[in-house]
Design an enzyme around this catalytic site. Structure first.
Site, PDB file in Angstrom:
ATOM      1  N   SER A 150       0.891  -0.804   0.123  1.00  0.00           N
ATOM      2  CA  SER A 150       0.294  -0.198   0.192  1.00  0.00           C
ATOM      3  C   SER A 150       1.131   1.391   0.303  1.00  0.00           C
ATOM      4  CB  SER A 150      -0.352  -0.275   1.161  1.00  0.00           C
ATOM      5  OG  SER A 150      -1.313   1.141   1.920  1.00  0.00           O
ATOM      6  N   TYR A 176      -2.241  -0.906  10.937  1.00  0.00           N
ATOM      7  CA  TYR A 176      -2.111  -1.913   9.383  1.00  0.00           C
ATOM      8  C   TYR A 176      -0.603  -1.251   8.686  1.00  0.00           C
ATOM      9  CZ  TYR A 176      -3.709  -1.509   4.577  1.00  0.00           C
ATOM     10  OH  TYR A 176      -3.504  -2.097   3.368  1.00  0.00           O
ATOM     11  N   LYS A 225       2.344  -4.428   7.217  1.00  0.00           N
ATOM     12  CA  LYS A 225       2.686  -3.650   5.151  1.00  0.00           C
ATOM     13  C   LYS A 225       3.766  -3.763   4.956  1.00  0.00           C
ATOM     14  CE  LYS A 225      -1.480  -4.594   3.582  1.00  0.00           C
ATOM     15  NZ  LYS A 225      -1.691  -5.592   2.342  1.00  0.00           N
TER      16      LYS A 225
HETATM   17  P1  NAD Z   1     -10.685  -7.373   1.096  1.00  0.00           P
HETATM   18  O1  NAD Z   1     -10.571  -7.718   3.175  1.00  0.00           O
HETATM   19  O2  NAD Z   1     -12.284  -7.462   0.373  1.00  0.00           O
HETATM   20  O3  NAD Z   1      -9.460  -9.241   0.958  1.00  0.00           O
HETATM   21  C1  NAD Z   1      -8.685  -9.794   2.428  1.00  0.00           C
HETATM   22  C2  NAD Z   1      -9.487 -11.065   1.934  1.00  0.00           C
HETATM   23  O4  NAD Z   1      -8.613 -11.871   2.865  1.00  0.00           O
HETATM   24  C3  NAD Z   1     -11.167 -11.480   2.326  1.00  0.00           C
HETATM   25  O5  NAD Z   1     -11.804 -11.667   1.239  1.00  0.00           O
HETATM   26  C4  NAD Z   1     -10.368 -11.582   4.240  1.00  0.00           C
HETATM   27  O6  NAD Z   1     -11.438 -12.315   4.428  1.00  0.00           O
HETATM   28  C5  NAD Z   1      -9.191 -12.072   3.563  1.00  0.00           C
HETATM   29  N1  NAD Z   1      -8.676 -12.841   4.493  1.00  0.00           N
HETATM   30  C6  NAD Z   1      -8.260 -12.086   5.598  1.00  0.00           C
HETATM   31  N2  NAD Z   1      -7.866 -12.796   6.789  1.00  0.00           N
HETATM   32  C7  NAD Z   1      -7.758 -14.176   6.229  1.00  0.00           C
HETATM   33  C8  NAD Z   1      -6.857 -15.348   6.875  1.00  0.00           C
HETATM   34  N3  NAD Z   1      -6.110 -15.382   7.728  1.00  0.00           N
HETATM   35  N4  NAD Z   1      -6.869 -16.312   6.145  1.00  0.00           N
HETATM   36  C9  NAD Z   1      -7.818 -16.281   4.527  1.00  0.00           C
HETATM   37  N5  NAD Z   1      -7.949 -15.498   4.563  1.00  0.00           N
HETATM   38  C10 NAD Z   1      -7.871 -14.124   5.108  1.00  0.00           C
HETATM   39  O7  NAD Z   1      -9.542  -6.139   1.656  1.00  0.00           O
HETATM   40  P2  NAD Z   1      -9.231  -5.815  -0.413  1.00  0.00           P
HETATM   41  O8  NAD Z   1      -9.623  -4.104  -0.975  1.00  0.00           O
HETATM   42  O9  NAD Z   1      -9.897  -6.649  -1.385  1.00  0.00           O
HETATM   43  O10 NAD Z   1      -7.535  -5.275   0.099  1.00  0.00           O
HETATM   44  C11 NAD Z   1      -7.200  -7.081  -0.284  1.00  0.00           C
HETATM   45  C12 NAD Z   1      -5.859  -6.229  -0.003  1.00  0.00           C
HETATM   46  O11 NAD Z   1      -4.661  -5.513  -0.564  1.00  0.00           O
HETATM   47  C13 NAD Z   1      -4.696  -6.169   1.752  1.00  0.00           C
HETATM   48  O12 NAD Z   1      -3.794  -6.889   2.367  1.00  0.00           O
HETATM   49  C14 NAD Z   1      -5.299  -4.657   1.970  1.00  0.00           C
HETATM   50  O13 NAD Z   1      -4.080  -4.605   2.948  1.00  0.00           O
HETATM   51  C15 NAD Z   1      -4.372  -4.603   0.529  1.00  0.00           C
HETATM   52  N6  NAD Z   1      -5.062  -2.858   0.030  1.00  0.00           N
HETATM   53  C16 NAD Z   1      -6.266  -3.084  -0.038  1.00  0.00           C
HETATM   54  C17 NAD Z   1      -6.311  -1.246  -0.338  1.00  0.00           C
HETATM   55  C18 NAD Z   1      -7.522  -0.620  -0.601  1.00  0.00           C
HETATM   56  O14 NAD Z   1      -7.987   0.729  -0.447  1.00  0.00           O
HETATM   57  N7  NAD Z   1      -8.283  -2.180  -0.569  1.00  0.00           N
HETATM   58  C19 NAD Z   1      -5.286  -0.656  -0.253  1.00  0.00           C
HETATM   59  C20 NAD Z   1      -4.011  -0.800  -0.293  1.00  0.00           C
HETATM   60  C21 NAD Z   1      -3.798  -2.057   0.339  1.00  0.00           C
HETATM   61  C1  UD1 Z   2      -6.872   5.568   3.575  1.00  0.00           C
HETATM   62  C2  UD1 Z   2      -6.258   4.342   4.369  1.00  0.00           C
HETATM   63  C3  UD1 Z   2      -5.183   3.847   4.004  1.00  0.00           C
HETATM   64  C4  UD1 Z   2      -5.352   3.297   2.571  1.00  0.00           C
HETATM   65  C5  UD1 Z   2      -6.367   3.882   1.799  1.00  0.00           C
HETATM   66  C6  UD1 Z   2      -6.504   3.080   0.499  1.00  0.00           C
HETATM   67  C7  UD1 Z   2      -6.964   5.507   6.915  1.00  0.00           C
HETATM   68  C8  UD1 Z   2      -6.734   6.859   7.774  1.00  0.00           C
HETATM   69  N1  UD1 Z   2      -6.187   5.678   5.481  1.00  0.00           N
HETATM   70  O1  UD1 Z   2      -6.561   6.270   2.996  1.00  0.00           O
HETATM   71  O2  UD1 Z   2      -4.056   3.111   4.598  1.00  0.00           O
HETATM   72  O3  UD1 Z   2      -3.840   2.950   2.025  1.00  0.00           O
HETATM   73  O4  UD1 Z   2      -7.404   4.078   2.220  1.00  0.00           O
HETATM   74  O5  UD1 Z   2      -7.284   2.161   0.861  1.00  0.00           O
HETATM   75  O6  UD1 Z   2      -8.123   4.926   6.391  1.00  0.00           O
HETATM   76  N2  UD1 Z   2     -12.654  11.052   3.512  1.00  0.00           N
HETATM   77  C9  UD1 Z   2     -14.039  11.407   3.132  1.00  0.00           C
HETATM   78  N3  UD1 Z   2     -15.042  10.969   4.040  1.00  0.00           N
HETATM   79  C10 UD1 Z   2     -15.089  10.349   4.381  1.00  0.00           C
HETATM   80  C11 UD1 Z   2     -14.013   8.760   4.390  1.00  0.00           C
HETATM   81  C12 UD1 Z   2     -12.816   9.552   3.555  1.00  0.00           C
HETATM   82  O7  UD1 Z   2     -13.874  13.613   3.592  1.00  0.00           O
HETATM   83  O8  UD1 Z   2     -16.029   9.197   5.041  1.00  0.00           O
HETATM   84  C13 UD1 Z   2     -11.636  11.844   3.056  1.00  0.00           C
HETATM   85  C14 UD1 Z   2     -10.225  11.989   3.430  1.00  0.00           C
HETATM   86  O9  UD1 Z   2     -10.260  12.222   4.041  1.00  0.00           O
HETATM   87  C15 UD1 Z   2      -8.939  11.848   1.819  1.00  0.00           C
HETATM   88  C16 UD1 Z   2      -9.880  11.194   1.216  1.00  0.00           C
HETATM   89  O10 UD1 Z   2     -11.605  11.402   1.610  1.00  0.00           O
HETATM   90  O11 UD1 Z   2      -8.780  12.812   1.629  1.00  0.00           O
HETATM   91  C17 UD1 Z   2      -9.895   9.612   0.212  1.00  0.00           C
HETATM   92  O12 UD1 Z   2     -10.523   8.815   2.125  1.00  0.00           O
HETATM   93  P1  UD1 Z   2     -10.016   7.011   2.250  1.00  0.00           P
HETATM   94  O13 UD1 Z   2     -11.018   6.588   0.843  1.00  0.00           O
HETATM   95  O14 UD1 Z   2     -10.853   6.925   3.755  1.00  0.00           O
HETATM   96  O15 UD1 Z   2      -8.459   6.753   1.489  1.00  0.00           O
HETATM   97  P2  UD1 Z   2      -7.264   7.285   2.405  1.00  0.00           P
HETATM   98  O16 UD1 Z   2      -7.574   8.392   3.663  1.00  0.00           O
HETATM   99  O17 UD1 Z   2      -6.452   7.328   1.040  1.00  0.00           O
END
Ligand code: NAD
Ligand code: UD1
Length: 338
Positions: free
Chosen positions: A124, A150, A154
């Site tokens: 991330s 978190y 990572k």
């Molecule tokens: P998500 O929660 O939808 O997917 C994660 C999956 O992992 C889920 O299906 C959950 O059931 C499974 N899981 C959790 N613990 C487990 C375990 N112990 N054994 C097996 N499965 C398990 O999240 P996502 O948004 O699809 O994110 C996927 C990955 O990308 C995560 O590692 C997350 O940290 C990373 N990531 C997500 C974002 C985002 O904004 N969505 C941003 C940056 C990084």
């Molecule tokens: C969040 C996570 C970050 C993760 C990223 C991608 C936090 C503090 N950080 O960041 O670790 O990598 O998502 O998934 O949660 N906002 C509002 N109202 C809301 C929600 C968000 O105004 O209800 C604003 C936030 O202040 C920000 C923007 O929208 O400026 C995006 O927010 P969000 O979607 O939560 O993502 P990040 O803050 O970038």
């Protein structure tokens, strides 16, 4: 390739599974469904026109994982499994470290036992912490002054994978640093299904638009940005999915990190306007205090991925809003029976 997707029933995993199948690869999904539903994988199969093998296991449990994967062959892994809610990680640090780190250790041991060398890890932009410069490239310092477990998990996992590659030179690991994934498959059949109150902006807006929540709280409008609200690099989940396929196809011995982002920043007000235009529905909002730990401006420099992976985003924020609305309006309760 036969690709194991840990956490493959989740938001990004389900879209990546579909993209891999569309490019002729085979997939196996492993998930414990702690934050997802088997229905997501069933729908991936429906869209792909083939059943997707699904294995239920807790990846932090080495014996259960070994048993569940017995007789299942794969030659690459995308490691999505983990917990991702920033606020929850502050309240439950040991749970976050245990899940995110133990699952990675179990996976790396299992890969080595089986001689599976290709790994793509879901990292991330949070590993960069408070940005020293924007847009951020991969040379930006990592793992300094992070503000929550978190993010630290990572950064620690990136280090664990790097140390493993030193001890095991055949490992071909790619660290994908996602910026802000949004949107859904254009069919509206799969999408992001957060449990409880969404933490992230786009799913919150989608729930306001569909009438599940009264209004959006905009977290501050006095940042040093053009309209005062936070600026982020939103990346359509289908572009993100394509980035995983490119990473798998270009993996080489050692560890390489890539930013997956568009290189374009959008403010909270930009996202509200884009969503209103895509959905034709008004999104009421109120400006409230900034969220603790938030920063003004986070935007990727994606040139390394553009150049080395031959990958770039093709979809816009407007596309993401349209597809997110298709998903939300067709599935107001997510994968639960509507
Ligand atoms: P998500 O929660 O939808 O997917 C994660 C999956 O992992 C889920 O299906 C959950 O059931 C499974 N899981 C959790 N613990 C487990 C375990 N112990 N054994 C097996 N499965 C398990 O999240 P996502 O948004 O699809 O994110 C996927 C990955 O990308 C995560 O590692 C997350 O940290 C990373 N990531 C997500 C974002 C985002 O904004 N969505 C941003 C940056 C990084
Ligand atoms: C969040 C996570 C970050 C993760 C990223 C991608 C936090 C503090 N950080 O960041 O670790 O990598 O998502 O998934 O949660 N906002 C509002 N109202 C809301 C929600 C968000 O105004 O209800 C604003 C936030 O202040 C920000 C923007 O929208 O400026 C995006 O927010 P969000 O979607 O939560 O993502 P990040 O803050 O970038």
């Amino acid at each position: 390739m036969r690709v194991l997707l840990t956490g493959g029933a989740g938001y990004i995993g389900s879209h990546t599974a579909l993209e891999l199948l569309g490019r002729g690869h085979q997939v196996v999904v492993l998930d414990d469904f702690s934050n997802s539903s088997p229905e997501a994988t069933r729908r991936v199969g429906e869209l792909a026109g083939q059943e997707v093998p699904l294995v239920r296991a807790d990846l932090t449990d080495p014996e259960a994982t070994r048993a569940a994967l017995e007789g299942i062959d794969f030659d690459a892994v995308v490691h999505f499994a983990g917990l991702k809610a920033v606020g929850e990680s502050v309240a439950q640090p040991t749970r976050y470290y245990r899940t995110n780190i133990d699952s990675t250790l179990v996976l790396l041991d299992l890969m080595r036992e089986r001689g599976v060398t290709k790994l793509v890890f879901s990292s991330s932009a949070t590993v960069y912490g408070d940005p020293r410069y924007v847009p951020q490239d991969e040379a930006h310092p990592v793992g300094q002054a992070l503000t929550n477990p978190y993010g630290w998990s990572k950064a620690m996992i990136e280090q664990i994978i790097t140390d493993t590659a030193t001890a095991w030179p055949e490992l071909e690991a790619v660290l994908l640093r996602y910026f802000n994934p949004v949107g859904a498959h254009p069919s509206g059949r799969i999408g992001e299904d957060p449990s409880g109150i969404p933490n992230n902006l786009m799913p919150f807006i989608a729930q306001v638009a569909v009438g599940k929540r009264a209004e959006l709280s905009v977290f501050g409008d006095h940042y040093d940005t053009p309209d005062g609200t936070g600026v982020r690099d939103y990346i359509h989940v289908m572009d993100l999915a394509a980035g995983h396929v490119a990473a798998l196809e270009h993996a080489a011995p050692g560890v390489t990190a890539y930013n997956l982002g568009s290189g374009t920043g959008s403010s909270v007000f930009d996202v509200i306007r884009a969503f209103e235009a895509a959905s034709g529905v008004a999104v009421p909002y109120a400006v409230v205090a900034p969220r603790p730990g938030d920063v003004a401006n986070v935007v990727a420099n994606p040139e390394k991925a553009n150049r080395e992976l031959n990958w770039a985003t093709t979809l816009t924020l407007e596309d993401a809003c349209r597809d997110s609305w298709a998903w939300q309006s067709q599935n107001p309760n997510g994968y639960a029976a509507n």
